[in-house]
Scaffold this motif. Structure first.
Motif, PDB file in Angstrom:
ATOM      1  N   GLY A 154       0.817  -1.215   0.000  1.00 53.74           N
ATOM      2  CA  GLY A 154       0.000   0.000   0.000  1.00 53.74           C
ATOM      3  C   GLY A 154       0.846   1.258   0.000  1.00 53.74           C
ATOM      4  O   GLY A 154       0.526   2.234  -0.692  1.00 53.74           O
ATOM      5  N   LEU A 168     -10.759  -0.792 -13.243  1.00 51.95           N
ATOM      6  CA  LEU A 168     -10.427  -0.102 -11.998  1.00 51.95           C
ATOM      7  C   LEU A 168     -11.680   0.200 -11.190  1.00 51.95           C
ATOM      8  O   LEU A 168     -11.769  -0.130 -10.000  1.00 51.95           O
ATOM      9  CB  LEU A 168      -9.672   1.195 -12.307  1.00 51.95           C
ATOM     10  CG  LEU A 168      -9.287   2.055 -11.112  1.00 51.95           C
ATOM     11  CD1 LEU A 168      -8.198   1.383 -10.302  1.00 51.95           C
ATOM     12  CD2 LEU A 168      -8.828   3.427 -11.599  1.00 51.95           C
ATOM     13  N   GLY A 215     -13.462  -2.826  -9.858  1.00 52.71           N
ATOM     14  CA  GLY A 215     -12.724  -3.261  -8.665  1.00 52.71           C
ATOM     15  C   GLY A 215     -13.065  -2.417  -7.451  1.00 52.71           C
ATOM     16  O   GLY A 215     -13.219  -2.933  -6.339  1.00 52.71           O
ATOM     17  N   PHE A 216     -13.193  -1.111  -7.654  1.00 54.56           N
ATOM     18  CA  PHE A 216     -13.601  -0.234  -6.544  1.00 54.56           C
ATOM     19  C   PHE A 216     -14.983  -0.628  -6.036  1.00 54.56           C
ATOM     20  O   PHE A 216     -15.221  -0.653  -4.831  1.00 54.56           O
ATOM     21  CB  PHE A 216     -13.638   1.230  -6.987  1.00 54.56           C
ATOM     22  CG  PHE A 216     -12.290   1.860  -7.235  1.00 54.56           C
ATOM     23  CD1 PHE A 216     -11.106   1.240  -6.882  1.00 54.56           C
ATOM     24  CD2 PHE A 216     -12.215   3.103  -7.834  1.00 54.56           C
ATOM     25  CE1 PHE A 216      -9.872   1.839  -7.111  1.00 54.56           C
ATOM     26  CE2 PHE A 216     -11.002   3.720  -8.061  1.00 54.56           C
ATOM     27  CZ  PHE A 216      -9.824   3.086  -7.702  1.00 54.56           C
ATOM     28  N   SER A 272     -14.707  -3.901  -4.072  1.00 53.95           N
ATOM     29  CA  SER A 272     -14.100  -3.618  -2.764  1.00 53.95           C
ATOM     30  C   SER A 272     -15.102  -2.942  -1.844  1.00 53.95           C
ATOM     31  O   SER A 272     -15.194  -3.282  -0.657  1.00 53.95           O
ATOM     32  CB  SER A 272     -12.873  -2.708  -2.927  1.00 53.95           C
ATOM     33  OG  SER A 272     -11.885  -3.333  -3.695  1.00 53.95           O
ATOM     34  N   ILE A 315     -12.348   5.503  -1.453  1.00 52.43           N
ATOM     35  CA  ILE A 315     -11.859   4.557  -2.458  1.00 52.43           C
ATOM     36  C   ILE A 315     -11.721   5.177  -3.857  1.00 52.43           C
ATOM     37  O   ILE A 315     -10.674   5.001  -4.493  1.00 52.43           O
ATOM     38  CB  ILE A 315     -12.715   3.271  -2.478  1.00 52.43           C
ATOM     39  CG1 ILE A 315     -12.472   2.469  -1.199  1.00 52.43           C
ATOM     40  CG2 ILE A 315     -12.404   2.410  -3.703  1.00 52.43           C
ATOM     41  CD1 ILE A 315     -13.355   1.250  -1.044  1.00 52.43           C
ATOM     42  N   GLY A 354      -7.997   5.067  -4.257  1.00 52.80           N
ATOM     43  CA  GLY A 354      -7.839   3.816  -4.974  1.00 52.80           C
ATOM     44  C   GLY A 354      -7.540   2.616  -4.102  1.00 52.80           C
ATOM     45  O   GLY A 354      -7.929   2.537  -2.936  1.00 52.80           O
ATOM     46  N   ASN A 355      -6.842   1.685  -4.715  1.00 54.73           N
ATOM     47  CA  ASN A 355      -6.560   0.429  -4.040  1.00 54.73           C
ATOM     48  C   ASN A 355      -5.583   0.573  -2.886  1.00 54.73           C
ATOM     49  O   ASN A 355      -5.514  -0.318  -2.035  1.00 54.73           O
ATOM     50  CB  ASN A 355      -6.079  -0.606  -5.050  1.00 54.73           C
ATOM     51  CG  ASN A 355      -7.212  -1.056  -5.944  1.00 54.73           C
ATOM     52  OD1 ASN A 355      -8.303  -1.346  -5.476  1.00 54.73           O
ATOM     53  ND2 ASN A 355      -6.963  -1.095  -7.233  1.00 54.73           N
ATOM     54  N   THR A 409      -7.948   0.543  -0.130  1.00 55.61           N
ATOM     55  CA  THR A 409      -8.503  -0.803   0.041  1.00 55.61           C
ATOM     56  C   THR A 409      -7.477  -1.712   0.718  1.00 55.61           C
ATOM     57  O   THR A 409      -7.825  -2.521   1.584  1.00 55.61           O
ATOM     58  CB  THR A 409      -8.932  -1.389  -1.314  1.00 55.61           C
ATOM     59  OG1 THR A 409      -9.875  -0.503  -1.917  1.00 55.61           O
ATOM     60  CG2 THR A 409      -9.551  -2.756  -1.162  1.00 55.61           C
ATOM     61  N   ILE A 410      -6.218  -1.584   0.353  1.00 60.72           N
ATOM     62  CA  ILE A 410      -5.153  -2.368   0.981  1.00 60.72           C
ATOM     63  C   ILE A 410      -5.064  -2.041   2.466  1.00 60.72           C
ATOM     64  O   ILE A 410      -4.892  -2.937   3.296  1.00 60.72           O
ATOM     65  CB  ILE A 410      -3.803  -2.125   0.277  1.00 60.72           C
ATOM     66  CG1 ILE A 410      -3.806  -2.789  -1.101  1.00 60.72           C
ATOM     67  CG2 ILE A 410      -2.637  -2.637   1.114  1.00 60.72           C
ATOM     68  CD1 ILE A 410      -2.631  -2.394  -1.976  1.00 60.72           C
TER      69      ILE A 410
END
Length: 107
Positions: free
Chosen positions: A12, A48, A51-52, A55, A75, A79-80, A83-84
């Motif tokens: 992350g 992307l 995926g958001f 999540s 998010i 972004g990820n 999420t991480i």
């Protein structure tokens, strides 16, 4: 478990550093226009944001409503990497729930 959480947090942090680098060195208007003018750029953006959404759904199912909102709102902006952070924070509880499901399913 600790190694998994530390690995996630390092991942992350690396990703967050890449975001900062892109913000500082990139030109989002020009590069974003290039990205959205190409088929694979559009596919990448769709991937992307799907995926958001996935999540966000996982977080919404796992967290209490007010906490879920606080985890989900950043998010699309962070972004990820965000999420991480959530995954590293919740990994022990997620693992426990998955083990409980396996135990119940195996009975």
């Amino acid at each position: 478990m600790a190694l998994s959480r530390i690995s996630l947090l390092l991942l992350g942090m690396v990703f967050a550093a890449l975001i900062v680098w892109a913000v500082i060195t990139g030109d989002f208007r020009t590069e974003g226009a290039w990205l959205t003018s190409h088929a694979w750029g559009i596919v990448s953006l769709a991937d992307l944001y799907i995926g958001f959404l996935i999540s966000s759904l996982i977080i919404a199912f796992f967290e209490k409503p007010k906490a879920a909102v606080l985890w989900i709102i950043p998010i699309p902006f962070l972004g990820n990497a965000w999420t991480i952070l959530w995954l590293a924070y919740r990994l022990p509880a997620l693992r426990a729930r998955l083990r409980a499901l396996r135990t119940t399913a195996g009975s």
